[in-house]
Design a protein around this motif. Structure first.
Motif, PDB file in Angstrom:
ATOM      1  N   ASP A  67       0.836  -1.218   0.000  1.00 43.23           N
ATOM      2  CA  ASP A  67       0.000   0.000   0.000  1.00 43.23           C
ATOM      3  C   ASP A  67       0.860   1.253   0.000  1.00 43.23           C
ATOM      4  O   ASP A  67       0.583   2.212  -0.713  1.00 43.23           O
ATOM      5  CB  ASP A  67      -0.925   0.006   1.221  1.00 43.23           C
ATOM      6  N   GLU A  68       1.935   1.221   0.817  1.00 40.20           N
ATOM      7  CA  GLU A  68       2.807   2.407   0.898  1.00 40.20           C
ATOM      8  C   GLU A  68       3.543   2.635  -0.428  1.00 40.20           C
ATOM      9  O   GLU A  68       3.650   3.759  -0.896  1.00 40.20           O
ATOM     10  CB  GLU A  68       3.840   2.250   2.027  1.00 40.20           C
ATOM     11  N   LEU A  69       4.056   1.544  -1.017  1.00 40.75           N
ATOM     12  CA  LEU A  69       4.786   1.678  -2.291  1.00 40.75           C
ATOM     13  C   LEU A  69       3.862   2.178  -3.400  1.00 40.75           C
ATOM     14  O   LEU A  69       4.271   2.954  -4.252  1.00 40.75           O
ATOM     15  CB  LEU A  69       5.405   0.327  -2.687  1.00 40.75           C
ATOM     16  N   SER A  70       2.586   1.747  -3.357  1.00 39.07           N
ATOM     17  CA  SER A  70       1.643   2.173  -4.414  1.00 39.07           C
ATOM     18  C   SER A  70       1.389   3.676  -4.368  1.00 39.07           C
ATOM     19  O   SER A  70       0.888   4.244  -5.330  1.00 39.07           O
ATOM     20  CB  SER A  70       0.283   1.505  -4.286  1.00 39.07           C
TER      21      SER A  70
ATOM     22  N   ILE B  36       4.341   4.430  -9.499  1.00 39.19           N
ATOM     23  CA  ILE B  36       4.292   3.016  -9.098  1.00 39.19           C
ATOM     24  C   ILE B  36       2.844   2.596  -8.875  1.00 39.19           C
ATOM     25  O   ILE B  36       2.149   3.140  -8.015  1.00 39.19           O
ATOM     26  CB  ILE B  36       5.133   2.772  -7.824  1.00 39.19           C
ATOM     27  N   GLY B  37       2.399   1.657  -9.688  1.00 42.17           N
ATOM     28  CA  GLY B  37       1.040   1.145  -9.548  1.00 42.17           C
ATOM     29  C   GLY B  37       1.023  -0.053  -8.611  1.00 42.17           C
ATOM     30  O   GLY B  37       2.062  -0.442  -8.057  1.00 42.17           O
ATOM     31  N   HIS B  38      -0.151  -0.645  -8.456  1.00 47.82           N
ATOM     32  CA  HIS B  38      -0.290  -1.746  -7.504  1.00 47.82           C
ATOM     33  C   HIS B  38       0.573  -2.945  -7.900  1.00 47.82           C
ATOM     34  O   HIS B  38       1.212  -3.570  -7.061  1.00 47.82           O
ATOM     35  CB  HIS B  38      -1.760  -2.153  -7.431  1.00 47.82           C
ATOM     36  N   LYS B  39       0.620  -3.237  -9.187  1.00 46.41           N
ATOM     37  CA  LYS B  39       1.365  -4.407  -9.665  1.00 46.41           C
ATOM     38  C   LYS B  39       2.871  -4.235  -9.397  1.00 46.41           C
ATOM     39  O   LYS B  39       3.531  -5.153  -8.916  1.00 46.41           O
ATOM     40  CB  LYS B  39       1.114  -4.510 -11.172  1.00 46.41           C
TER      41      LYS B  39
ATOM     42  N   ILE C  56       7.932  -5.117  -6.176  1.00 45.70           N
ATOM     43  CA  ILE C  56       9.020  -4.576  -5.341  1.00 45.70           C
ATOM     44  C   ILE C  56       8.961  -5.189  -3.936  1.00 45.70           C
ATOM     45  O   ILE C  56       9.983  -5.576  -3.366  1.00 45.70           O
ATOM     46  CB  ILE C  56       8.930  -3.034  -5.269  1.00 45.70           C
ATOM     47  N   ALA C  57       7.746  -5.306  -3.397  1.00 45.49           N
ATOM     48  CA  ALA C  57       7.589  -5.855  -2.039  1.00 45.49           C
ATOM     49  C   ALA C  57       8.101  -7.291  -1.975  1.00 45.49           C
ATOM     50  O   ALA C  57       8.828  -7.669  -1.040  1.00 45.49           O
ATOM     51  CB  ALA C  57       6.124  -5.775  -1.618  1.00 45.49           C
TER      52      ALA C  57
END
Lengths: 238, 197
Positions: free
Chosen positions: B11-14, B19-22, B27-28
């Protein structure tokens, strides 16, 4: 699917790595919200054609949410106005007003013509002190919001009209006067009426006695009915 | 939906730009698979960034000190100031190796339509620098957009009467480009700003 359209760029803002969202006014389809891919890169072939106030022919293809600009060719750069800050501010106010009233997927020929004329006037010389006031009055007329300036907005009588009500929509007589109606300088309604009916290309010389107050009244009238402030006028303390 | 910390990280990276959800999910999972020390180093870098990086008190470039390395460098010409919109623009100009003056970061550009005026930018701070330093020239390096041009015109109007020479970066054709792909506005400016051979 590809389609052709025409538009004047109202504003744009950065989107993603190098794209821009470009908002235009089309005479046939009203407000267009489009994506211009990669235009912030210096080697973009179309970036320079999508600056604010440029009149362009477009080839668009349908994206998932927004249409994507495929090709652009310039009809009029309106480059002359970009050399003077006052003219850029006036053009910004015009574009901001049009952006506030234009609807998507709705033919807007009269609105487009008005904006086109307003920008052409700015392009050819220094901004007339009453140009933006006249433009906003004519914008109000195009969308059916023209203030009543010759007869009482409440009862229709044509005498004793020395107050202006933003809510009632124009000048009012003593008996129709709602709370908040402001007293206008004698002769100001006639001045406003003349501006509302003037050709933007040939406005009469501005009268210093009325010019500033006319702008103030029209600005408040538009802000009241559009329910938003004109950022461009606030920015440079106009 | 994943469990606890993994979903929180996605959620934080999105929320990061571009940066999209995919991508966030990829990355996670990558971070989950790398060495513990590598993951901790990344975490510390983010914390250090927040704790240690601020703005130079003079030019508003990003720096880990009170003043940035450029402002502290006595070999640089302090009479010339290049005015840019963002700290990233300084790096671009430094890469040219053509400029030896100092900088001032405005923090954006004037945009009447977005309600961004002189007071929302670091123009009062620039005025203060003119009073306190021996500045004789501004090179305005705002973007060649309507907003960048408006900013340049405003700065010229404000500072030329104070005896500051104000110039603007030239605008024209990109090196390596074809003339027939140039737009009218750019080509027009290239013609106006042509230089004698």
């Amino acid at each position: 699917m590809l389609r052709h359209d025409r538009g004047i760029v109202l504003r744009s803002y950065s989107f993603g790595e190098a794209d821009r969202i470009v908002v235009l006014l089309s005479p046939h389809n009203g407000k267009l919200r489009t994506v211009a891919k990669g235009v912030r890169k210096t080697k973009s072939r179309i970036g320079g054609r999508l600056e604010s106030f440029i009149d362009v022919d477009l080839v668009l293809y349908e994206g998932r949410n927004l249409d994507i600009i495929n090709q652009v060719s310039i009809r009029n750069t309106h480059a002359g106005m970009r050399s003077e800050l006052d003219r850029v501010t006036a053009a910004s106010t015009m574009a901001e007003g049009v952006d506030a009233v234009a609807q998507e997927d709705e033919p807007s020929v009269a609105l487009f013509e008005l904006l086109s004329v307003g920008l052409s006037v700015l392009d050819t010389g220094p901004a007339h002190p009453d140009l933006v006031t006249a433009f906003l009055l004519q914008l109000a007329a195009v969308i059916g919001l023209a203030p009543s300036l010759d007869v009482c907005a409440g009862c229709g009588r044509d005498t004793g009209l020395d107050r202006f009500s933003f809510g009632a929509g124009g000048v009012v007589c003593e008996s129709c006067r709602p709370d908040g109606a402001v007293r206008l300088r004698r002769g100001l309604t006639a001045y406003l009426s003349q501006l509302a009916g003037s050709d933007l290309h040939s406005l009469a010389p501005a009268d210093d006695e009325f010019s500033g107050e006319a702008m103030g009244v029209v600005r408040r009238f538009m802000e009241f009915h559009l329910e938003r402030r004109f950022s461009s006028l606030a920015v440079l303390g106009s | 939906m994943y469990e606890g910390p993994l979903q929180r990280l996605i959620d934080e990276l999105s929320r990061l730009p571009g940066i999209g959800h995919k991508s966030a999910q990829r990355i996670a999972f990558h971070l989950l698979s790398i060495e513990d020390t590598d993951a901790r180093r990344l975490g510390h870098s983010i914390l250090d960034l927040r704790d240690q990086i601020g703005h130079c008190t003079r030019c508003f470039n990003v720096t880990a000190n009170e003043e940035c390395a450029i402002c502290l460098d006595a070999r640089r010409d302090e009479s010339v100031v290049c005015v840019v919109e963002r700290p990233q623009d300084i790096v671009v100009i430094e890469r040219t190796n053509e400029y030896r003056g100092r900088y001032h970061v405005l923090g954006g550009s004037l945009s009447p339509i977005q309600g961004i005026g002189p007071d929302q930018l670091r123009i009062p701070e620039l005025r203060r620098r003119v009073e306190e330093e021996q500045i004789r020239e501004f090179i305005i390096a705002t973007n060649p957009t309507m907003e960048g041009d408006a900013t340049a015109m405003y700065l010229a109007r404000e500072f030329k009467p104070l005896g500051i020479m104000v110039s603007r970066l030239a605008s024209g054709l990109p090196v390596g480009g074809d003339l027939d792909y140039a737009d009218e506005l750019t080509l027009g400016r290239a013609l106006v700003g042509r230089s004698e051979m």
